[in-house]
Design a protein around this motif. Structure first.
Motif, PDB file in Angstrom:
ATOM      1  N   PHE A 170       3.484 -11.371  -9.746  1.00  0.00           N
ATOM      2  CA  PHE A 170       3.629 -10.728  -8.443  1.00  0.00           C
ATOM      3  C   PHE A 170       2.764  -9.481  -8.322  1.00  0.00           C
ATOM      4  CE2 PHE A 170       7.794 -12.904  -9.012  1.00  0.00           C
ATOM      5  CZ  PHE A 170       7.678 -13.796  -7.960  1.00  0.00           C
ATOM      6  N   PHE A 171       2.726  -8.675  -9.383  1.00  0.00           N
ATOM      7  CA  PHE A 171       1.889  -7.473  -9.326  1.00  0.00           C
ATOM      8  C   PHE A 171       0.420  -7.857  -9.271  1.00  0.00           C
ATOM      9  CE2 PHE A 171      -0.472  -3.911 -11.178  1.00  0.00           C
ATOM     10  CZ  PHE A 171      -0.072  -2.901 -10.318  1.00  0.00           C
ATOM     11  N   ALA A 172       0.037  -8.903 -10.011  1.00  0.00           N
ATOM     12  CA  ALA A 172      -1.347  -9.352  -9.976  1.00  0.00           C
ATOM     13  C   ALA A 172      -1.728  -9.838  -8.581  1.00  0.00           C
ATOM     14  CB  ALA A 172      -1.571 -10.459 -11.011  1.00  0.00           C
ATOM     15  N   VAL A 173      -0.804 -10.500  -7.902  1.00  0.00           N
ATOM     16  CA  VAL A 173      -1.052 -10.912  -6.522  1.00  0.00           C
ATOM     17  C   VAL A 173      -1.256  -9.686  -5.633  1.00  0.00           C
ATOM     18  CG1 VAL A 173       0.008 -11.973  -4.484  1.00  0.00           C
ATOM     19  CG2 VAL A 173       0.110 -13.136  -6.698  1.00  0.00           C
ATOM     20  N   ALA A 174      -0.397  -8.685  -5.807  1.00  0.00           N
ATOM     21  CA  ALA A 174      -0.522  -7.457  -5.014  1.00  0.00           C
ATOM     22  C   ALA A 174      -1.880  -6.804  -5.244  1.00  0.00           C
ATOM     23  CB  ALA A 174       0.603  -6.493  -5.353  1.00  0.00           C
ATOM     24  N   GLU A 175      -2.339  -6.776  -6.496  1.00  0.00           N
ATOM     25  CA  GLU A 175      -3.657  -6.208  -6.789  1.00  0.00           C
ATOM     26  C   GLU A 175      -4.763  -7.045  -6.148  1.00  0.00           C
ATOM     27  OE1 GLU A 175      -3.861  -3.724 -10.845  1.00  0.00           O
ATOM     28  OE2 GLU A 175      -3.611  -5.873 -11.155  1.00  0.00           O
ATOM     29  N   ALA A 176      -4.681  -8.360  -6.308  1.00  0.00           N
ATOM     30  CA  ALA A 176      -5.724  -9.236  -5.771  1.00  0.00           C
ATOM     31  C   ALA A 176      -5.788  -9.160  -4.250  1.00  0.00           C
ATOM     32  CB  ALA A 176      -5.468 -10.677  -6.214  1.00  0.00           C
ATOM     33  N   ALA A 177      -4.643  -8.891  -3.625  1.00  0.00           N
ATOM     34  CA  ALA A 177      -4.585  -8.817  -2.157  1.00  0.00           C
ATOM     35  C   ALA A 177      -4.816  -7.404  -1.635  1.00  0.00           C
ATOM     36  CB  ALA A 177      -3.229  -9.331  -1.679  1.00  0.00           C
ATOM     37  N   LEU A 179      -3.077  -4.703  -2.000  1.00  0.00           N
ATOM     38  CA  LEU A 179      -1.858  -4.080  -1.476  1.00  0.00           C
ATOM     39  C   LEU A 179      -1.433  -2.856  -2.269  1.00  0.00           C
ATOM     40  CD1 LEU A 179       0.279  -7.307  -0.836  1.00  0.00           C
ATOM     41  CD2 LEU A 179      -1.134  -6.038   0.799  1.00  0.00           C
ATOM     42  N   VAL A 180      -1.826  -2.755  -3.515  1.00  0.00           N
ATOM     43  CA  VAL A 180      -1.320  -1.695  -4.384  1.00  0.00           C
ATOM     44  C   VAL A 180      -1.728  -0.318  -3.871  1.00  0.00           C
ATOM     45  CG1 VAL A 180      -1.387  -0.722  -6.716  1.00  0.00           C
ATOM     46  CG2 VAL A 180      -1.179  -3.201  -6.407  1.00  0.00           C
ATOM     47  N   ASP A 181      -2.991  -0.151  -3.539  1.00  0.00           N
ATOM     48  CA  ASP A 181      -3.444   1.146  -3.041  1.00  0.00           C
ATOM     49  C   ASP A 181      -2.798   1.486  -1.696  1.00  0.00           C
ATOM     50  OD1 ASP A 181      -5.022   1.473  -5.256  1.00  0.00           O
ATOM     51  OD2 ASP A 181      -6.901   0.910  -4.266  1.00  0.00           O
ATOM     52  N   PHE A 182      -2.610   0.475  -0.857  1.00  0.00           N
ATOM     53  CA  PHE A 182      -1.970   0.694   0.446  1.00  0.00           C
ATOM     54  C   PHE A 182      -0.584   1.303   0.269  1.00  0.00           C
ATOM     55  CE2 PHE A 182       0.789  -0.770   3.889  1.00  0.00           C
ATOM     56  CZ  PHE A 182       0.078  -0.382   5.018  1.00  0.00           C
ATOM     57  N   PHE A 183       0.219   0.735  -0.607  1.00  0.00           N
ATOM     58  CA  PHE A 183       1.572   1.250  -0.797  1.00  0.00           C
ATOM     59  C   PHE A 183       1.587   2.548  -1.606  1.00  0.00           C
ATOM     60  CE2 PHE A 183       2.654  -2.993   0.622  1.00  0.00           C
ATOM     61  CZ  PHE A 183       3.794  -2.757   1.381  1.00  0.00           C
ATOM     62  N   ALA A 184       0.642   2.702  -2.513  1.00  0.00           N
ATOM     63  CA  ALA A 184       0.567   3.966  -3.264  1.00  0.00           C
ATOM     64  C   ALA A 184       0.293   5.127  -2.318  1.00  0.00           C
ATOM     65  CB  ALA A 184      -0.521   3.870  -4.331  1.00  0.00           C
ATOM     66  N   ALA A 185      -0.534   4.881  -1.307  1.00  0.00           N
ATOM     67  CA  ALA A 185      -0.830   5.931  -0.319  1.00  0.00           C
ATOM     68  C   ALA A 185       0.374   6.250   0.554  1.00  0.00           C
ATOM     69  CB  ALA A 185      -2.007   5.496   0.555  1.00  0.00           C
ATOM     70  N   ARG A 186       1.413   5.423   0.492  1.00  0.00           N
ATOM     71  CA  ARG A 186       2.616   5.620   1.319  1.00  0.00           C
ATOM     72  C   ARG A 186       3.842   5.896   0.473  1.00  0.00           C
ATOM     73  NH1 ARG A 186      -1.301   3.069   3.541  1.00  0.00           N
ATOM     74  NH2 ARG A 186      -1.631   3.177   5.809  1.00  0.00           N
ATOM     75  N   GLY A 187       3.587   6.413  -0.746  1.00  0.00           N
ATOM     76  CA  GLY A 187       4.678   6.961  -1.541  1.00  0.00           C
ATOM     77  C   GLY A 187       5.217   6.104  -2.661  1.00  0.00           C
ATOM     78  N   LEU A 188       4.728   4.871  -2.827  1.00  0.00           N
ATOM     79  CA  LEU A 188       5.180   4.029  -3.933  1.00  0.00           C
ATOM     80  C   LEU A 188       4.129   4.079  -5.034  1.00  0.00           C
ATOM     81  CD1 LEU A 188       6.556   0.766  -2.252  1.00  0.00           C
ATOM     82  CD2 LEU A 188       7.863   2.681  -3.184  1.00  0.00           C
ATOM     83  N   VAL A 190       2.049   3.313  -8.475  1.00  0.00           N
ATOM     84  CA  VAL A 190       1.644   2.050  -9.081  1.00  0.00           C
ATOM     85  C   VAL A 190       2.694   1.581 -10.076  1.00  0.00           C
ATOM     86  CG1 VAL A 190      -0.112   0.915 -10.504  1.00  0.00           C
ATOM     87  CG2 VAL A 190      -0.802   2.526  -8.718  1.00  0.00           C
ATOM     88  N   ASP A 191       3.266   2.519 -10.849  1.00  0.00           N
ATOM     89  CA  ASP A 191       4.300   2.139 -11.814  1.00  0.00           C
ATOM     90  C   ASP A 191       5.545   1.607 -11.116  1.00  0.00           C
ATOM     91  OD1 ASP A 191       2.741   2.779 -13.986  1.00  0.00           O
ATOM     92  OD2 ASP A 191       3.630   4.769 -14.272  1.00  0.00           O
ATOM     93  N   ARG A 194       4.726  -1.909 -10.001  1.00  0.00           N
ATOM     94  CA  ARG A 194       4.670  -2.831 -11.132  1.00  0.00           C
ATOM     95  C   ARG A 194       6.082  -3.195 -11.591  1.00  0.00           C
ATOM     96  NH1 ARG A 194       0.329  -3.427 -14.387  1.00  0.00           N
ATOM     97  NH2 ARG A 194      -0.468  -1.372 -13.806  1.00  0.00           N
ATOM     98  N   THR A 195       6.961  -2.200 -11.655  1.00  0.00           N
ATOM     99  CA  THR A 195       8.336  -2.440 -12.098  1.00  0.00           C
ATOM    100  C   THR A 195       9.074  -3.348 -11.125  1.00  0.00           C
ATOM    101  OG1 THR A 195       8.435  -0.315 -13.259  1.00  0.00           O
ATOM    102  CG2 THR A 195      10.535  -1.335 -12.654  1.00  0.00           C
ATOM    103  N   CYS A 196       8.953  -3.055  -9.827  1.00  0.00           N
ATOM    104  CA  CYS A 196       9.632  -3.883  -8.832  1.00  0.00           C
ATOM    105  C   CYS A 196       9.153  -5.322  -8.883  1.00  0.00           C
ATOM    106  CB  CYS A 196       9.395  -3.312  -7.432  1.00  0.00           C
ATOM    107  SG  CYS A 196      10.256  -1.767  -7.075  1.00  0.00           S
TER     108      CYS A 196
END
Length: 250
Positions: A170-177, A179-188, A190-191, A194-196
């Motif tokens: 799931f995290f790899a999908v988020a990275e490939a899509a 999405l990770v930077d998008f949510f990191a910029a909104r308070g979530l 990366v760790d 990844r945990t979720c």
């Protein structure tokens, strides 16, 4: 029952058209919304506003407002659905500010999962505090074109992510899509993400609830609105607001 293995990424291969038609196959069946006398406003707990109160329901919906409100709005929505994005931009704020804030109306948002990216998004908007679910969902819809273009930009990376062990997938999908930077910029962080997304049982349960509830309630497209358990024959604020007023929110 839907599992992540059965949610195809093939639906992301073509560009997403921003159509305002409901994201699904059929029109919802409607029930009668009885006309009632006006409902009195209900004061929020001292020091709070109803628009700040969030309750997670047994259906895993995120209910905003007075949990005992006499008029209950439920929206089944997909985070990759353009029609849902249209309502988020042209109705959700009016619903919150004019109706939820009065304590007469509650607004519960439930996810209907349409594809693999949708599922990862549904997991990520749940990743923070309960109070961040509605704002993060709104951010996704406000940036839907950009997010879907990013998600569709690298199908090879998405396919490679699907080959990984489930706890990494799931995290790899988020990275490939992208999405990770998008949510990191909104308070979530990366760790956090990844945990979720490593919690396979929690993520797949979102899809399974979507499948079960959609089948039980006959939810065939998004957005679908229910007011006090009755489906509304509209996917827009222009159609929903008169139903709320008929139910007493006036």
């Amino acid at each position: 029952m839907i599992t992540f293995r059965r949610i195809a990424f093939a639906t992301l291969a073509a560009p997403l058209a921003l159509s305002l038609a409901a994201c699904g196959s059929e029109e919802a069946q409607t029930g009668e919304i009885a006309a009632t006398e006006p409902v009195e406003e209900v004061a929020a707990p001292q020091g709070q506003a109803w628009t700040d109160v969030v309750t997670v329901t047994p259906e895993d919906g995120y209910l905003l407002g007075n949990p005992d409100a006499p008029i209950k709005v439920v929206e089944y929505a997909s985070l990759t659905c353009p029609a849902c994005a249209a309502f988020a931009g042209n109705g959700a704020e009016q619903l919150k500010e004019e109706y939820v804030s009065s304590g007469r109306v509650s607004f519960e948002l439930r996810n209907q999962v349409h594809n693999g990216i949708d599922l990862v998004l549904a997991a990520l908007v749940r990743c923070g505090e309960d109070q961040t679910f509605h704002p993060l969902s709104a951010e996704v819809w406000a940036n839907l074109n950009e997010l879907m273009n990013g998600a569709q930009a690298n199908p090879q990376a998405l396919q490679a992510a699907m080959e990984l062990p489930e706890e990494q997938r799931f995290f790899a999908v988020a990275e490939a899509a992208n999405l990770v930077d998008f949510f990191a910029a909104r308070g979530l962080s990366v760790d956090q993400q990844r945990t979720c997304l490593a919690n396979v049982d929690e993520v797949t349960a979102i899809a399974e609830r979507s499948d079960t509830q959609s089948s039980e309630l006959g939810i065939e497209g998004t957005p679908t609105f229910l007011v006090n358990g009755n489906k509304v024959d509209s996917n827009s604020w222009a159609g929903l607001e008169p139903v709320l007023q008929r139910a007493g929110a006036r």
